[in-house]
Structure formats: C-alpha cells, structure tokens
Design a protein around this motif. Structure first.
Motif, PDB file in Angstrom:
ATOM      1  N   ASP A 229       0.853  -1.188   0.000  1.00  0.00           N
ATOM      2  CA  ASP A 229       0.000   0.000   0.000  1.00  0.00           C
ATOM      3  C   ASP A 229       0.881   1.227   0.000  1.00  0.00           C
ATOM      4  OD1 ASP A 229      -1.863   1.913   0.204  1.00  0.00           O
ATOM      5  OD2 ASP A 229      -2.953   0.984   1.856  1.00  0.00           O
ATOM      6  N   LEU A 230       0.854   1.924  -1.068  1.00  0.00           N
ATOM      7  CA  LEU A 230       1.631   3.160  -1.149  1.00  0.00           C
ATOM      8  C   LEU A 230       0.705   4.362  -1.135  1.00  0.00           C
ATOM      9  CD1 LEU A 230       4.291   2.075  -3.746  1.00  0.00           C
ATOM     10  CD2 LEU A 230       4.435   2.077  -1.265  1.00  0.00           C
ATOM     11  N   ARG A 231      -0.480   4.160  -0.618  1.00  0.00           N
ATOM     12  CA  ARG A 231      -1.486   5.219  -0.428  1.00  0.00           C
ATOM     13  C   ARG A 231      -1.541   6.181  -1.610  1.00  0.00           C
ATOM     14  NH1 ARG A 231       2.850   6.111   0.245  1.00  0.00           N
ATOM     15  NH2 ARG A 231       4.029   8.010   0.454  1.00  0.00           N
ATOM     16  N   LEU A 232      -1.812   5.675  -2.770  1.00  0.00           N
ATOM     17  CA  LEU A 232      -1.882   6.571  -3.915  1.00  0.00           C
ATOM     18  C   LEU A 232      -3.268   6.544  -4.551  1.00  0.00           C
ATOM     19  CD1 LEU A 232      -1.087   4.669  -6.936  1.00  0.00           C
ATOM     20  CD2 LEU A 232       0.284   3.948  -5.017  1.00  0.00           C
ATOM     21  N   ALA A 233      -4.225   6.042  -3.801  1.00  0.00           N
ATOM     22  CA  ALA A 233      -5.545   5.865  -4.405  1.00  0.00           C
ATOM     23  C   ALA A 233      -6.271   7.188  -4.596  1.00  0.00           C
ATOM     24  CB  ALA A 233      -6.390   4.939  -3.534  1.00  0.00           C
TER      25      ALA A 233
ATOM     26  N   GLU B 106       8.501   7.248  -5.628  1.00  0.00           N
ATOM     27  CA  GLU B 106       7.360   8.170  -5.560  1.00  0.00           C
ATOM     28  C   GLU B 106       7.098   8.796  -6.922  1.00  0.00           C
ATOM     29  OE1 GLU B 106       5.396   9.133  -3.019  1.00  0.00           O
ATOM     30  OE2 GLU B 106       6.282   7.854  -1.472  1.00  0.00           O
ATOM     31  N   ILE B 109       5.223   6.443  -9.082  1.00  0.00           N
ATOM     32  CA  ILE B 109       3.790   6.412  -8.771  1.00  0.00           C
ATOM     33  C   ILE B 109       3.094   7.653  -9.315  1.00  0.00           C
ATOM     34  CG2 ILE B 109       2.099   6.340  -6.919  1.00  0.00           C
ATOM     35  CD1 ILE B 109       3.648   3.781  -7.246  1.00  0.00           C
ATOM     36  N   GLN B 113       0.117   7.774 -12.145  1.00  0.00           N
ATOM     37  CA  GLN B 113      -1.187   8.438 -12.021  1.00  0.00           C
ATOM     38  C   GLN B 113      -1.427   9.397 -13.185  1.00  0.00           C
ATOM     39  OE1 GLN B 113      -1.085  10.274  -8.172  1.00  0.00           O
ATOM     40  NE2 GLN B 113      -1.643   8.370  -7.113  1.00  0.00           N
ATOM     41  N   ASP B 202      -8.556   1.921  -9.637  1.00  0.00           N
ATOM     42  CA  ASP B 202      -8.150   1.368  -8.352  1.00  0.00           C
ATOM     43  C   ASP B 202      -7.491   0.002  -8.528  1.00  0.00           C
ATOM     44  OD1 ASP B 202      -8.347   2.514  -5.728  1.00  0.00           O
ATOM     45  OD2 ASP B 202      -9.431   0.681  -5.156  1.00  0.00           O
ATOM     46  N   GLU B 205      -4.106   0.341 -10.194  1.00  0.00           N
ATOM     47  CA  GLU B 205      -3.106   0.794  -9.229  1.00  0.00           C
ATOM     48  C   GLU B 205      -2.627  -0.341  -8.351  1.00  0.00           C
ATOM     49  OE1 GLU B 205      -5.007   4.954  -8.137  1.00  0.00           O
ATOM     50  OE2 GLU B 205      -3.512   4.225  -6.714  1.00  0.00           O
ATOM     51  N   ARG B 209       1.096  -1.601  -8.374  1.00  0.00           N
ATOM     52  CA  ARG B 209       1.802  -1.504  -7.106  1.00  0.00           C
ATOM     53  C   ARG B 209       2.380  -2.857  -6.712  1.00  0.00           C
ATOM     54  NH1 ARG B 209      -1.883   0.548  -2.552  1.00  0.00           N
ATOM     55  NH2 ARG B 209      -3.531   0.351  -4.087  1.00  0.00           N
TER      56      ARG B 209
END
Lengths: 239, 239
Positions: A229-233, B106, B109, B113, B202, B205, B209
DNA sequence: GTAAGTACGTACCGATGGTATGTCCCACTT
DNA sequence: AAGTGGGACATACCATCGGTACGTACTTAC
C-alpha cells in the motif's frame, strides 16, 4: 512471393453434402471466398489496409468486385475476415505451445515464448497490431482480442496468480491479464522491431523473468495484495 | 462542443519580429495554421482519421483547400501536426506530475497516475493510441513516442531500476521501459474503457503496485538479473 | 511604380469504395 | 420438359475524396 498462384485449385466441386440444411447447389462460393481472404491477407500485410485497393484484391483473386461484394459487405468486412484468420492462427500456435507442459509457471514461460514468436509474424504485426485498432475501431478490436490471444493470457494468469497463494477476484485477474497482455505486446514489438531480434528476445526474456520472479517472491513470502500500500488511491478520484 | 468558434481571434498581427532571418511580412499564416490544426484535432478525435474529410476540416476552419495545402503537404502531414500537439500536451501533464516529488519510487507512482489520466483523454486515445500507428506507420510512430511519453517512462525506469541495487546496461533499461510502457498503455486502456473507470483505476493501481513491490522485494534481497534463471533461452533461438 | 513572393481561393482530375443491374447456371417443382 | 427461383458472379456506373494546377490579392523591397 510471386503475385499469382494465390487462388487455390478450384477443380474439386462440392460432392453433394447432405448434412447441411439447404445448400443444395455446387457452390464455388467457399473457394472464391477463401481466395479473396487469402489475397487480401497478403496485400494487407504487404501494403497495409488503406493502401490496398479493392481492385488489386479482386485482380489478385481473379474475380470482380461483384464477387467480392457478394461475399462481403465491404472492405472492412473483408478485413475482419482476414483479421480473424490471422488471430486464429496465432491462437492455435500459442495453444500448441501451452500443451507442451502442465505446470502453471512453466506454461506461462512456454506461452510467453510462443507469443513472442507470433508477434514477429508480419501478418500479425501489420493486420492485428497495427491496422486492427484503427480499422475495426477499438470496441470491435477489443472484442476480437478478448476471444483469442487475450483469452490465453487470461488463462495463464489465472493458473499462476490464482494458483494457491492468492485468491483474486475475477476483476483483479482481468486487470492483471490486461497489464501482462500489454507488456507482452510491447515486448513483442521490441523484439520484432529490433536490429538484432535474437538479442532483443533474450533481453525481453530476462526482463519478464525478473518481473515474474518478483511476483513469485511475493508469493513465497505470502504477501497479499492488501499488503502493498503506497497510499496513492486518492489521486485518481478526479477522473 | 459547438462547431464554430474554433479559429481563434486573428486580431493581432505580428509586431515586426526582427530576430528571424526574413519573415518580413505580417502573416496570418500562424493563426490559419493553428486554426487548421485545432479543427483537425477536434474532427480527428470525433470521427477518426479516415472518416474525416479535408473538406470538412477546411470548412470548419473557414478556409479552403488551397490554404491547407499551402501549410501542409497533405492530410497525413496535418495529422502529424495534430499528433505532435496532443503528444506535447500529454508530455507536459506527466512532466508536471513528476515535478511534485523527488524520490524515485514516488516519482514512478506520480507518473503512473498522470499517465492513467492522460490515456483517458479522448484526443490521446483516438489520435495517438488508435490512429497513430496506422496513419504514421510504425516507424514514425515509434520515433514520435520515443521523444515524448516513452522518454518519460524511460526516465522513471532509469531512476528506479538503475538506482543503486542494480547496474543495468542501456539496452536492458530500454527493454524494461518498453515493457512497462506497454503495461501502462494497456492499463490506461483498461481504465478508459471500463464501465466504472474509478474502480478500474483502483484495480490497476493495486496490480501495478504489486508488480512494483515484487521488484522492490528483489532489490531488497539483492537479487540480480542473473539470479533468476528459468533456462528458457534456448527456445527462442529459432527466430 | 514595379518585381517578387507569400497566402491564400477556384476549378479540376484521378483513384477508389460502393451500388445498381444484368446474366449464367443449377436445382427444384409440376 | 419446361418453367422458375435464387445463388454466384460480371459489368457499368456513381459519388466522394485526396491531391494538383493555376489564378489572384496583398505586401514588402528596391
């Protein structure tokens, strides 16, 4: 590579097939149709869809446009017929490779190899990969892929990722399959378009093996989807 | 969404630019050209390349074919101009996202996105993804992608995979980048074509991930490319 | 004022996808 | 045995569209 001899011998007439409902006449229809598809496949591969005229196709098949429009509703329908035959060949080749082994990860590797070969086929590259989306439209293209090569990738993904460690729901399997399918297509393009295809195939294999190894490592470590989980949602919530 | 008002205001004439060698006259050229590109971009997006006639483009831009052929060598050249603007916009958007952070993973990611958003843009999907390869040809298409979005993926891959754990040669980085680029494209298509884009984004991702996490795990365990060997190299030697 | 060049507009051509129509031939009916 | 219906084409033609040739207005340089 010659231009003639494309239309097969038409000597054999149909020998009175009684099983079918009512095709009660000796029809050259089948052979004519196949001839058109064969010539179209060759010309589409060599020149692309838009650069291939119907006149050149019917000339190569030694018929006229009347015959073509009797069997197909138009140029696009003819392309679709060609598209399907190429896809079928590709599917058959991959399926044959998959039958060589039974272990899931081994099947994945075998399928990868077969796919890398398929995607080097000029017919597949030009008709399916290059012209397919633009001619058929994305919707129809997706539908066709869904039933052929993508279905195989889906099957492989299911037999590996869904094997034992993880229990993935159908949507998630689809997502993984689509991503891998895209990765494989790009990999195939790389190989097919490389100056040294053999070396490129080697690199592609190494890279894909590495990615697969990463997944296997996660599986061995019993890491689940929820664990990464890289909290990018939230970033995507503005669609 | 209206059809008019595409051509911007032509009120400003050029104010005597002295720097350039010899464009010595007030030219409406720039605005006319931009108007053509703008109208073409809209029509190409809505109807696709082949279904868009030059007559409809020049009518929308309120000029004639003479003007079009004065600025562009033909329909394909006009498409290329449109293609480049769309690609430039995409590149800009992704670059902006990349600037929001500095840490390599980062950045990956953030870039992901941004790319997922870009690929949902109808202009990008239709002009670049769908019609691009067929219209430009695979060679030119690859060249263009090489300089824009793919270059960004390449940069991200370099900053992550080549960070410290592994020392990859250039060809290998290219291979990884191509594979990831294909995976991202397919992921974007999945999102863009899904019934529920948010849910699909979602899932995408999560899947990506997970794949990235697998690579990170290998990095943490100090596993190198040479360590993953499933002895499948020989199968491809029949190219 | 004139020569030159840019920035278009107008008229037209050739190729191409598609259509309309005619024709041949076989099978089946009566 | 003739008629008839329909499949499997062939022929002739049309409309659209990309592209070209050429003319023209306007501006700048001299």
């Amino acid at each position: 590579m010659a231009k003639s001899s494309v239309s097969a011998s038409v000597s054999k007439l149909v020998p009175k097939v009684p099983g079918v409902p009512s095709p009660r006449r000796p029809d050259f229809s089948a052979s004519t149709k196949r001839g058109l598809v064969a010539v179209a496949e060759q010309l589409f591969t060599e020149q692309g869809y838009s650069a291939t005229s119907l006149d050149s196709i019917v000339a190569g098949a030694e018929v006229t446009k009347g015959a073509l429009y009797h069997h197909f509703s138009g140029k696009q329908a003819l392309f679709e017929a060609v598209f399907e035959t190429v896809e079928d060949d590709a599917t058959r080749a991959i399926k044959a490779a998959l039958r060589t082994t039974k272990e899931p990860w081994e099947k994945a590797i075998a399928g990868l190899q077969a796919f890398l070969l398929v995607v080097q086929d000029p017919r597949y590259r030009r008709i399916v990969v290059q012209d397919g989306p633009a001619v058929l439209g994305y919707e129809r293209y997706r539908e066709q892929e869904e039933r052929s090569t993508f279905a195989l990738v889906m099957e492989i993904v299911r037999s590996t990722l869904d094997a034992g460690t993880w229990e993935l729901e159908e949507d998630m399997l689809q997502t993984f399959a689509r991503i891998f399918f895209g990765a494989l297509s790009a990999a195939g393009d790389t190989v097919a378009g490389a100056d040294d295809p053999l070396a490129a195939a080697d690199r592609v294999e190494t890279a894909l093996r590495f990615i697969i190894a990463g997944l296997q490592t996660l599986a061995d470590a019993d890491v689940g989807l929820a664990d990464v989980d890289l909290r990018l949602a939230q970033g995507l919530d503005r669609g």
